[in-house]
Design a protein around this motif. Sequence first.
Motif, mmCIF file in Angstrom:
data_model
loop_
_atom_site.group_PDB
_atom_site.id
_atom_site.type_symbol
_atom_site.label_atom_id
_atom_site.label_comp_id
_atom_site.label_asym_id
_atom_site.label_seq_id
_atom_site.Cartn_x
_atom_site.Cartn_y
_atom_site.Cartn_z
ATOM 1 N N GLU A 22 -4.368 1.256 6.064
ATOM 2 C CA GLU A 22 -5.201 0.597 7.078
ATOM 3 C C GLU A 22 -4.916 -0.903 7.075
ATOM 4 O O GLU A 22 -4.693 -1.488 6.008
ATOM 5 C CB GLU A 22 -6.685 0.743 6.718
ATOM 6 N N VAL A 23 -5.022 -1.514 8.223
ATOM 7 C CA VAL A 23 -4.789 -2.952 8.310
ATOM 8 C C VAL A 23 -6.067 -3.690 7.911
ATOM 9 O O VAL A 23 -7.163 -3.327 8.335
ATOM 10 C CB VAL A 23 -4.350 -3.349 9.739
ATOM 11 N N LEU A 24 -5.889 -4.679 7.058
ATOM 12 C CA LEU A 24 -7.029 -5.487 6.626
ATOM 13 C C LEU A 24 -7.367 -6.495 7.717
ATOM 14 O O LEU A 24 -6.549 -7.357 8.045
ATOM 15 C CB LEU A 24 -6.682 -6.242 5.332
ATOM 16 N N ASP A 25 -8.556 -6.369 8.265
ATOM 17 C CA ASP A 25 -8.996 -7.337 9.265
ATOM 18 C C ASP A 25 -9.126 -8.712 8.595
ATOM 19 O O ASP A 25 -9.716 -8.804 7.522
ATOM 20 C CB ASP A 25 -10.352 -6.858 9.809
ATOM 21 N N PRO A 26 -8.570 -9.756 9.191
ATOM 22 C CA PRO A 26 -8.639 -11.082 8.557
ATOM 23 C C PRO A 26 -10.065 -11.562 8.268
ATOM 24 O O PRO A 26 -10.280 -12.425 7.420
ATOM 25 C CB PRO A 26 -7.969 -12.015 9.569
ATOM 26 N N SER A 27 -11.037 -10.962 8.955
ATOM 27 C CA SER A 27 -12.426 -11.374 8.701
ATOM 28 C C SER A 27 -13.015 -10.690 7.466
ATOM 29 O O SER A 27 -14.112 -11.022 7.031
ATOM 30 C CB SER A 27 -13.294 -11.068 9.924
ATOM 31 N N TRP A 28 -12.292 -9.720 6.898
ATOM 32 C CA TRP A 28 -12.806 -9.018 5.713
ATOM 33 C C TRP A 28 -12.484 -9.797 4.453
ATOM 34 O O TRP A 28 -11.640 -9.399 3.655
ATOM 35 C CB TRP A 28 -12.200 -7.621 5.615
ATOM 36 N N THR A 29 -13.173 -10.888 4.264
ATOM 37 C CA THR A 29 -12.857 -11.748 3.125
ATOM 38 C C THR A 29 -13.829 -11.557 1.962
ATOM 39 O O THR A 29 -13.571 -12.036 0.865
ATOM 40 C CB THR A 29 -12.908 -13.229 3.547
ATOM 41 N N ASN A 30 -14.943 -10.892 2.234
ATOM 42 C CA ASN A 30 -15.947 -10.706 1.188
ATOM 43 C C ASN A 30 -15.830 -9.293 0.620
ATOM 44 O O ASN A 30 -16.220 -8.322 1.251
ATOM 45 C CB ASN A 30 -17.331 -10.947 1.806
ATOM 46 N N PRO A 31 -15.282 -9.167 -0.589
ATOM 47 C CA PRO A 31 -15.007 -7.823 -1.129
ATOM 48 C C PRO A 31 -16.276 -6.990 -1.338
ATOM 49 O O PRO A 31 -16.253 -5.777 -1.143
ATOM 50 C CB PRO A 31 -14.302 -8.101 -2.452
ATOM 51 N N GLN A 32 -17.360 -7.656 -1.715
ATOM 52 C CA GLN A 32 -18.596 -6.904 -1.944
ATOM 53 C C GLN A 32 -19.110 -6.299 -0.646
ATOM 54 O O GLN A 32 -19.517 -5.134 -0.589
ATOM 55 C CB GLN A 32 -19.671 -7.802 -2.565
ATOM 56 N N GLY B 159 -2.252 -6.091 4.245
ATOM 57 C CA GLY B 159 -2.660 -7.460 4.545
ATOM 58 C C GLY B 159 -1.501 -8.221 5.171
ATOM 59 O O GLY B 159 -0.515 -7.617 5.594
ATOM 60 N N HIS B 160 -1.632 -9.524 5.202
ATOM 61 C CA HIS B 160 -0.596 -10.359 5.784
ATOM 62 C C HIS B 160 0.571 -10.488 4.806
ATOM 63 O O HIS B 160 0.473 -11.203 3.817
ATOM 64 C CB HIS B 160 -1.187 -11.730 6.121
ATOM 65 N N GLY B 161 1.635 -9.740 5.042
ATOM 66 C CA GLY B 161 2.824 -9.825 4.196
ATOM 67 C C GLY B 161 2.689 -9.179 2.831
ATOM 68 O O GLY B 161 3.591 -9.273 2.000
#
Length: 534
Positions: free
Chosen positions: A381-391, A431-433
Amino acid sequence: TSESQPYRTGYHFQPPKNWMNDPNGPMIYKGIYHLFYQYNPKGAVWGNIVWAHSTSTDLINWTPHDAAIYPSQKSDINGCWSGSATILPGGKPAMLYTGIDPNNTQVQNLAVPKNLSDPHLIEWVKSPTNPLMAPTAMNQINVSSFRDPTTAWLGPDKKWRVIIGSKINHKGLAILYTSKNFVKWTQAKHPLHSAEGTGMWECPDFFPVATRGVYGVETSKLGSSIKHVLKVSLDDTKHEYYTIGTYNIFTDKYVPDKGQVDSDSGLRYDYGKFYASKTFFDILTQRRILWGWINESSSVEHDIKKGWSGVQAIPRNIWLDKSGKQLIQWPIVEIEKLRVNQVKLPSKFLKAGSVVEVKGVTASQADIEASFKIPGFEKAEVLDPSWTNPQLLCSQKGASVKGALGPFGFLVLSSKSLEEYTAVFFRIFKGHGKYVVLMCSDQSRSSLDADNDKTTYGAFVDVDPVHESLSLRSLIDHSIVESFGGGGKACITARVYPTLAIDHEAHLYAFNYGTEKINLTNLSAWSLKKAQIS
Ligand code: DQQ
């Protein structure tokens, strides 16, 4: 009995009853490990705080002693709060700790052993000159924000240095004091470090780490092959964070390295429950060892009913990762002495939706370790750039939410038909790269009792799942699940209170709820024997 006390631990440190919080003054003296801790002799809630005391030769089995430091002087009559041990030249321990005086002002006191030939250091005497550091009209320190002295370190100028946790408005502060004789302390012009917006810094810890290798170094060590770590515990959020940086002994300033995040969203020892932690240098084995307090996730009423609250995490060996950007933590090797009845699963693929029981271990008191390999990344799955909070990501994508690569991992403290379980697992995103590994501990289904805090925890793990296998270890102890991802790159500790998955009714599973198969390359689990604790 375990029937009426299903949540008491088998091998995590706890007193026989009552309230426990911060670990205090951990050290080794004449080959004996000492643990002191914040303790309420009168009940299962915080209050009447003294330093309770236990000793050990292996950090696993403990002998309790009488309280070592308790209110007896004007400068600590309202409580003996947290503090740290310093080993003075000649091997003499000295405790600096916070006392609460008759005006409820927080002051710093000194206590030393009465009899240095007693390796158990049962009796402690307080300095008649206490308090040694206090808020005054001159220094403008807030009387209720001045506590938790660290282990002191000695500079080449023969001066001792210590930091005390504090704040000014919302800025967290490590106030620095120096001393030539350990008794007369002078406040330095500048704090060692501070950070805007964090609120009060409790229980700071400041120590050197070697840039290479796993060995720890003595707290006063300086030099070119040394980095420094500053950890603080945030009163506002009850989270800890640490940074890695450079300490300049001449300016007495600590500066976090570029890229280190000096706030609550920075690196944590543990992304679950773990607070007021403290390290010490174990001169016997050349390790730096971390202790941390794990509080309850149950209600105060529940704590009073069961008659106790709080446990200590298994001591962790800590060192600097090869990258220099984070610490690695691993349960001290001594815990492995408790392992019995090893169960091994042969390498196998976990197909979509599989749940494999690990049979033959006492799943309520166990140690489980596994490695996973990802056969293919096409479907990630592609990680949405807004998903920065792992919790947050872990709470939104709990164990029951199917993904592509994951969730896969363990179901621990599970009832037979999975009415109850705690899920510790990974998900892998594109993720990105690079591929991003998320580790979660999902407590949402941990108990049929609705009264507990079942918050989900999460962390990103800095591993490359393409080239490295992904390891997961969980220490399970009745109401504790302490998990280590990526060989100790991310740790998550949770408290859970199953109603069915108790003692011999607890089960252990490996699972994969992702659509893609995962290779479980090896899995070992052990029952852990009971440690002698009280
Ligand atoms: N616990 C102690 C304080 C410290 C706090 C009081 C952190 O010294 O700041 O029990 O949990």
